[in-house]
Design a protein around this motif. Structure first.
Motif, PDB file in Angstrom:
ATOM      1  N   SER A 150     -31.443  -5.486  -9.485  1.00 26.18           N
ATOM      2  CA  SER A 150     -30.227  -6.028  -8.869  1.00 26.18           C
ATOM      3  C   SER A 150     -28.994  -5.822  -9.735  1.00 26.18           C
ATOM      4  O   SER A 150     -27.905  -6.263  -9.358  1.00 26.18           O
ATOM      5  CB  SER A 150     -30.408  -7.523  -8.585  1.00 26.18           C
ATOM      6  OG  SER A 150     -30.692  -8.228  -9.780  1.00 26.18           O
ATOM      7  N   ASN A 151     -29.151  -5.136 -10.870  1.00 26.33           N
ATOM      8  CA  ASN A 151     -28.039  -4.926 -11.804  1.00 26.33           C
ATOM      9  C   ASN A 151     -27.326  -6.242 -12.088  1.00 26.33           C
ATOM     10  O   ASN A 151     -26.114  -6.375 -11.929  1.00 26.33           O
ATOM     11  CB  ASN A 151     -27.037  -3.903 -11.249  1.00 26.33           C
ATOM     12  CG  ASN A 151     -25.974  -3.524 -12.281  1.00 26.33           C
ATOM     13  OD1 ASN A 151     -26.252  -3.437 -13.477  1.00 26.33           O
ATOM     14  ND2 ASN A 151     -24.742  -3.326 -11.826  1.00 26.33           N
ATOM     15  N   SER A 152     -28.090  -7.234 -12.494  1.00 24.85           N
ATOM     16  CA  SER A 152     -27.532  -8.562 -12.703  1.00 24.85           C
ATOM     17  C   SER A 152     -28.086  -9.169 -13.985  1.00 24.85           C
ATOM     18  O   SER A 152     -29.056  -8.683 -14.565  1.00 24.85           O
ATOM     19  CB  SER A 152     -27.833  -9.468 -11.505  1.00 24.85           C
ATOM     20  OG  SER A 152     -29.234  -9.610 -11.335  1.00 24.85           O
ATOM     21  N   MET A 153     -27.454 -10.238 -14.409  1.00 25.97           N
ATOM     22  CA  MET A 153     -27.866 -10.958 -15.607  1.00 25.97           C
ATOM     23  C   MET A 153     -28.136 -12.408 -15.240  1.00 25.97           C
ATOM     24  O   MET A 153     -27.353 -13.036 -14.524  1.00 25.97           O
ATOM     25  CB  MET A 153     -26.763 -10.887 -16.672  1.00 25.97           C
ATOM     26  CG  MET A 153     -27.096 -11.599 -17.982  1.00 25.97           C
ATOM     27  SD  MET A 153     -25.745 -11.454 -19.195  1.00 25.97           S
ATOM     28  CE  MET A 153     -24.489 -12.483 -18.396  1.00 25.97           C
ATOM     29  N   THR A 154     -29.243 -12.910 -15.698  1.00 28.23           N
ATOM     30  CA  THR A 154     -29.574 -14.317 -15.491  1.00 28.23           C
ATOM     31  C   THR A 154     -29.643 -15.004 -16.848  1.00 28.23           C
ATOM     32  O   THR A 154     -29.926 -14.376 -17.873  1.00 28.23           O
ATOM     33  CB  THR A 154     -30.922 -14.482 -14.772  1.00 28.23           C
ATOM     34  OG1 THR A 154     -31.956 -13.890 -15.570  1.00 28.23           O
ATOM     35  CG2 THR A 154     -30.890 -13.813 -13.418  1.00 28.23           C
ATOM     36  N   LEU A 155     -29.386 -16.314 -16.851  1.00 24.99           N
ATOM     37  CA  LEU A 155     -29.526 -17.123 -18.048  1.00 24.99           C
ATOM     38  C   LEU A 155     -30.728 -18.036 -17.873  1.00 24.99           C
ATOM     39  O   LEU A 155     -30.867 -18.700 -16.845  1.00 24.99           O
ATOM     40  CB  LEU A 155     -28.257 -17.945 -18.319  1.00 24.99           C
ATOM     41  CG  LEU A 155     -27.251 -17.291 -19.259  1.00 24.99           C
ATOM     42  CD1 LEU A 155     -26.690 -16.026 -18.627  1.00 24.99           C
ATOM     43  CD2 LEU A 155     -26.131 -18.258 -19.615  1.00 24.99           C
ATOM     44  N   VAL A 156     -31.578 -18.052 -18.866  1.00 21.11           N
ATOM     45  CA  VAL A 156     -32.803 -18.845 -18.826  1.00 21.11           C
ATOM     46  C   VAL A 156     -32.757 -19.845 -19.967  1.00 21.11           C
ATOM     47  O   VAL A 156     -32.512 -19.473 -21.123  1.00 21.11           O
ATOM     48  CB  VAL A 156     -34.049 -17.951 -18.959  1.00 21.11           C
ATOM     49  CG1 VAL A 156     -35.315 -18.792 -18.945  1.00 21.11           C
ATOM     50  CG2 VAL A 156     -34.079 -16.914 -17.834  1.00 21.11           C
ATOM     51  N   SER A 157     -32.967 -21.116 -19.657  1.00 20.71           N
ATOM     52  CA  SER A 157     -32.969 -22.137 -20.689  1.00 20.71           C
ATOM     53  C   SER A 157     -34.193 -21.987 -21.572  1.00 20.71           C
ATOM     54  O   SER A 157     -35.311 -21.734 -21.099  1.00 20.71           O
ATOM     55  CB  SER A 157     -32.953 -23.533 -20.055  1.00 20.71           C
ATOM     56  OG  SER A 157     -33.114 -24.529 -21.054  1.00 20.71           O
ATOM     57  N   ARG A 158     -33.987 -22.152 -22.877  1.00 17.73           N
ATOM     58  CA  ARG A 158     -35.101 -22.122 -23.820  1.00 17.73           C
ATOM     59  C   ARG A 158     -35.624 -23.521 -24.105  1.00 17.73           C
ATOM     60  O   ARG A 158     -36.526 -23.682 -24.922  1.00 17.73           O
ATOM     61  CB  ARG A 158     -34.663 -21.433 -25.115  1.00 17.73           C
ATOM     62  CG  ARG A 158     -34.209 -20.000 -24.908  1.00 17.73           C
ATOM     63  CD  ARG A 158     -34.297 -19.203 -26.195  1.00 17.73           C
ATOM     64  NE  ARG A 158     -33.448 -19.724 -27.243  1.00 17.73           N
ATOM     65  CZ  ARG A 158     -32.203 -19.320 -27.488  1.00 17.73           C
ATOM     66  NH1 ARG A 158     -31.677 -18.370 -26.736  1.00 17.73           N
ATOM     67  NH2 ARG A 158     -31.497 -19.837 -28.464  1.00 17.73           N
TER      68      ARG A 158
END
Length: 326
Positions: A150-158
């Protein structure tokens, strides 16, 4: 933190650029001394009343604690500063489309991306957009993940202890790495922070006008500043002084000539984010013997980074001065 009484503050509309600069515990006390509390509890209570609790659950350890009106944690300030840096980094991508490719290259790097804030700070020393995005996410205790399909960036909580906040808030930070996608994410992020404005009628010399009461907390006011910048299509400029310490001491990125005393469009501070940077640059030129030629060159305003679809601010613009309550 010590208890703080409410105080009146005079803002020039660029303070949110300084609040990006909190990376370590040692960075916080100077801003606390200067500005007092952010008003996290008030912003959190308003968010809770609107049914939007994601940022408080993920970024604040103890929102709306009883008796916590003027007590805020250093860690909360750092995480909220990371979010501001992330937002400014997205704005930078909108104004410098080539940096989108740079970010994608970093996200796709087979060597892996640094996740520690100090390592990111050391690897990206140019105070620009990639560092703001990666470093902002790291200070929020998140990691940036690239989705090739999707040519996208996601943020994932650590932080695995906060799964509920992760679902709503990190979804808001999902961004398609195109100009339209970045703009959509920025609008959604800022909208979640803007407080309701309450109009009231003012009488002046027998005439009436509508005015608006500002928010009662500094945190919401900072986000209103950022919203105004987006609305006015202001272009971010980079301080020309190589030794600029950057935020939180000085903005480093700035939007107009610093201070209300700059009345001439050719005033030399149009190149610098702060009067101290202008003074230090002048002293450096004198030490190297290039004072006369360099000072003549200072009369030219540095061209700002062009905003996509926008226009740079007029060189003669002065910043608005506003009163706000902290």
């Amino acid at each position: 933190m010590e208890a703080w009484e409410g105080r009146r503050l005079r803002l020039d509309g660029q303070e949110f650029l300084r609040f990006r600069g909190l990376w370590r515990r040692e960075d916080v006390p100077a801003l606390v001394e200067e500005w007092g509390c952010l008003g996290i509890d008030r912003a959190a209570a308003r968010s809770d009343a609107r049914g939007k609790q994601g940022w408080t659950e993920l970024l604040v350890d103890h929102p709306v604690r009883p008796g916590a009106m003027y007590s805020e944690l250093f860690a909360d300030w750092i995480r909220l500063s990371g979010l501001m840096d992330y937002a400014v980094g997205l704005l930078g991508l909108l104004q410098d489309h080539a940096a989108i490719g740079e970010l994608v290259d970093v996200l796709r790097s087979p060597a892996g991306r640094p996740r520690d804030p100090e390592q990111i700070r050391a690897d990206h020393r140019d105070e620009r957009w990639v560092r703001g995005i990666l470093g902002g996410a790291a200070r929020m205790n998140m990691s940036c993940e690239f989705e090739r399909d999707s040519n996208s960036m996601t943020l994932v909580s650590r932080d695995l202890a906060k799964p509920d906040g992760q679902i709503g808030f990190t979804a808001m930070l999902h961004v398609r790495l195109t100009p339209d996608g970045i703009a959509d994410t920025l609008a959604g992020l800022v909208n979640d922070w803007l407080p309701p404005l309450h109009p009231y009628l003012v009488s002046e010399g027998g005439a009436f006008r509508i005015a608006y009461r500002p928010p009662s907390d500094l945190l919401s006011t900072l986000w209103m500043q950022f919203a105004n910048v987006l609305n006015e299509r202001r272009s971010l400029k980079v301080c020309s002084f190589e030794g600029c310490p950057g935020p939180p001491a000085r903005p480093h990125l700035f939007l107009w000539r610093y201070g209300s005393g700059a009345t001439s469009p050719t005033h030399s501070t149009s190149k610098y984010c702060h009067p101290l940077c202008a003074s230090a640059a002048g002293a450096a030129r004198r030490r190297t013997g290039g004072g006369r030629d360099a000072e003549a060159g200072d009369q030219l305003t540095e061209a700002p980074i062009a905003a996509a679809g926008g226009h740079p601010p007029e060189s003669g613009d002065d910043p608005p001065i506003e009163d706000r309550s902290a």
